[in-house]
Design a protein around this motif. Structure first.
Motif, PDB file in Angstrom:
ATOM      1  N   ALA A 223       0.833  -1.371   0.308  1.00 54.98           N
ATOM      2  CA  ALA A 223       0.153  -0.287   0.112  1.00 54.98           C
ATOM      3  C   ALA A 223       1.150   1.245  -0.120  1.00 54.98           C
ATOM      4  O   ALA A 223       0.635   2.200  -0.573  1.00 54.98           O
ATOM      5  CB  ALA A 223      -0.966  -0.160   1.440  1.00 54.98           C
ATOM      6  N   MET A 224       1.691   1.321   0.701  1.00 54.93           N
ATOM      7  CA  MET A 224       3.091   2.548   0.847  1.00 54.93           C
ATOM      8  C   MET A 224       3.543   2.381  -1.160  1.00 54.93           C
ATOM      9  O   MET A 224       3.685   3.754  -0.871  1.00 54.93           O
ATOM     10  CB  MET A 224       4.097   2.000   1.923  1.00 54.93           C
ATOM     11  CG  MET A 224       5.221   2.910   1.830  1.00 54.93           C
ATOM     12  SD  MET A 224       6.152   2.995   0.876  1.00 54.93           S
ATOM     13  CE  MET A 224       6.996   1.425   0.667  1.00 54.93           C
ATOM     14  N   LEU A 225       4.117   1.277  -0.978  1.00 54.69           N
ATOM     15  CA  LEU A 225       4.079   1.996  -2.206  1.00 54.69           C
ATOM     16  C   LEU A 225       3.707   2.206  -3.477  1.00 54.69           C
ATOM     17  O   LEU A 225       4.603   2.590  -3.956  1.00 54.69           O
ATOM     18  CB  LEU A 225       4.546  -0.056  -3.089  1.00 54.69           C
ATOM     19  CG  LEU A 225       6.156  -0.628  -2.339  1.00 54.69           C
ATOM     20  CD1 LEU A 225       5.978  -1.716  -2.908  1.00 54.69           C
ATOM     21  CD2 LEU A 225       7.814   0.130  -2.193  1.00 54.69           C
ATOM     22  N   VAL A 226       2.375   2.270  -3.745  1.00 57.13           N
ATOM     23  CA  VAL A 226       1.355   2.570  -4.344  1.00 57.13           C
ATOM     24  C   VAL A 226       1.072   3.894  -3.927  1.00 57.13           C
ATOM     25  O   VAL A 226       1.274   4.597  -5.137  1.00 57.13           O
ATOM     26  CB  VAL A 226       0.070   1.636  -4.532  1.00 57.13           C
ATOM     27  CG1 VAL A 226      -1.668   1.992  -4.846  1.00 57.13           C
ATOM     28  CG2 VAL A 226       0.104   0.520  -4.580  1.00 57.13           C
ATOM     29  N   ALA A 227       0.925   4.239  -2.973  1.00 57.87           N
ATOM     30  CA  ALA A 227       0.784   4.915  -2.835  1.00 57.87           C
ATOM     31  C   ALA A 227       1.665   6.786  -2.511  1.00 57.87           C
ATOM     32  O   ALA A 227       1.089   7.398  -3.110  1.00 57.87           O
ATOM     33  CB  ALA A 227       0.535   5.773  -1.249  1.00 57.87           C
ATOM     34  N   VAL A 228       2.773   6.432  -2.810  1.00 59.10           N
ATOM     35  CA  VAL A 228       4.343   6.894  -3.836  1.00 59.10           C
ATOM     36  C   VAL A 228       4.510   6.660  -4.481  1.00 59.10           C
ATOM     37  O   VAL A 228       5.627   7.657  -5.208  1.00 59.10           O
ATOM     38  CB  VAL A 228       4.810   6.972  -2.659  1.00 59.10           C
ATOM     39  CG1 VAL A 228       4.583   7.277  -1.141  1.00 59.10           C
ATOM     40  CG2 VAL A 228       6.434   5.503  -2.237  1.00 59.10           C
ATOM     41  N   SER A 229       4.045   5.541  -5.481  1.00 53.92           N
ATOM     42  CA  SER A 229       4.381   5.080  -6.785  1.00 53.92           C
ATOM     43  C   SER A 229       3.838   7.102  -8.508  1.00 53.92           C
ATOM     44  O   SER A 229       3.149   7.423  -7.341  1.00 53.92           O
ATOM     45  CB  SER A 229       3.309   4.374  -7.788  1.00 53.92           C
ATOM     46  OG  SER A 229       2.530   4.112  -7.956  1.00 53.92           O
TER      47      SER A 229
END
Length: 303
Positions: A223-229
């Motif tokens: 979820a973190m990776l998606v949110a800062v992609s």
């Protein structure tokens, strides 16, 4: 399916010496980001401090072939935070991603909580994020690109006994996200929030072993990776735990126009079920939507 890749990107992760922050830093580095690993190195309640924790994570990243450096600044110290951002700029020329993960716990029921403990938790979670956002903002505006993630919590979104300080700070971060996402839109600065459910040193004494096993912190990282992609949404509150991903929304019901008269309080009391009915509720694009809805109904009632 789009690949999430951070090659050429520079990320700062606060509170990254252990727990979720460490996994966030490792996850970003594994996908190509250069990572500044920030951690004061203190205890769960914020006491103490050592740069050793951050350096260990840097060593992990480097051992895996990544690029990283450590920073031991307290997010409550704005001058130190500005120096931290400058450290990343000096080394790598830009800052693309900020993950605000630093936090402390000082749990007690509100009746028993000292004001100092309330203030300190708000200072670390809320003002710490304000400091980091303020320090990276001009750089992100100048480069017309930025991704910022606030770490909120179900304790802020929905409440939790004994965490009035923590919950207040965590909900405040959502408010910060709402406005920064609006102000940053023209510069492609996308701001999101993440509410994690994970077994870390902050939660290890609160849950049975089988639940802790299910709530491995690694399951929050996607979820973190998606949110800062590069493909990230903005103004999104993602929730993640045990491999399940949800979104939380702050909504506005349609409401009812009652006008203003001496008995409006009594009529409002009688109409509360209709006022709070969720059928047809919306997720406003900004705070102006509330006033727009209210005035529209008032004008319609006059016709």
């Amino acid at each position: 399916m789009d690949k999430i890749d951070f090659t050429g990107r520079v990320a700062i992760v606060t509170g990254a010496g252990g727990g979720l922050g460490r996994l966030h830093a490792l996850g970003l580095a594994a996908r190509g980001a250069k990572v500044l690993v920030n951690d004061l190195g203190g205890a769960v309640d914020g006491s103490g401090g050592s740069a050793t924790a951050a350096q260990k994570v840097v060593d992990e990243i480097k051992a895996a072939g990544g690029e990283a450096m450590a920073n031991g600044a307290s997010v409550t110290d704005f001058d130190a935070v500005q120096a931290m951002v400058q450290q990343a700029i000096d080394a790598w020329g830009r800052v693309d991603i900020l993950v605000n993960n630093a936090g402390i716990l000082r749990d007690k029921s509100f009746a028993k909580m000292e004001i100092a403990d309330f203030r300190q938790v708000v200072d670390v979670h809320l003002m710490g994020a304000v400091h980091t956002c303020k320090a990276v903002w001009p750089h992100m505006v100048a480069q017309k690109y930025g991704r910022i993630l606030m770490t909120t919590s179900s304790s802020g979104l929905y409440g939790n006994f004994g965490q009035s300080n923590y919950g207040a700070a965590k909900m405040a971060l959502v408010g910060l996200m709402q406005t920064l996402s609006i102000e940053g839109a023209k510069s492609d600065i996308r701001v999101n929030s993440l509410a994690p459910t994970a077994a870390t040193r902050m939660t290890e004494g609160l849950m049975p072993p089988e639940v802790l096993q299910a709530l491995r912190p690694e399951a929050v990282v996607p979820a973190m990776l998606v949110a800062v992609s590069e493909q990230a949404p903005s103004r999104t509150i993602l929730c993640a735990g045990a491999g399940t991903y949800e979104a939380a929304h702050i909504t506005l019901t349609h409401g009812e126009h009652l006008g203003l008269s001496p008995d409006t309080p009594e009529r409002l009391l009688a109409a509360l079920a209709g006022v709070t009915a969720r059928a047809g509720e919306t997720v406003p694009e900004s705070g102006a939507a509330q006033g727009t809805n209210e005035v529209a109904q008032a004008l319609a009632a006059r016709r």
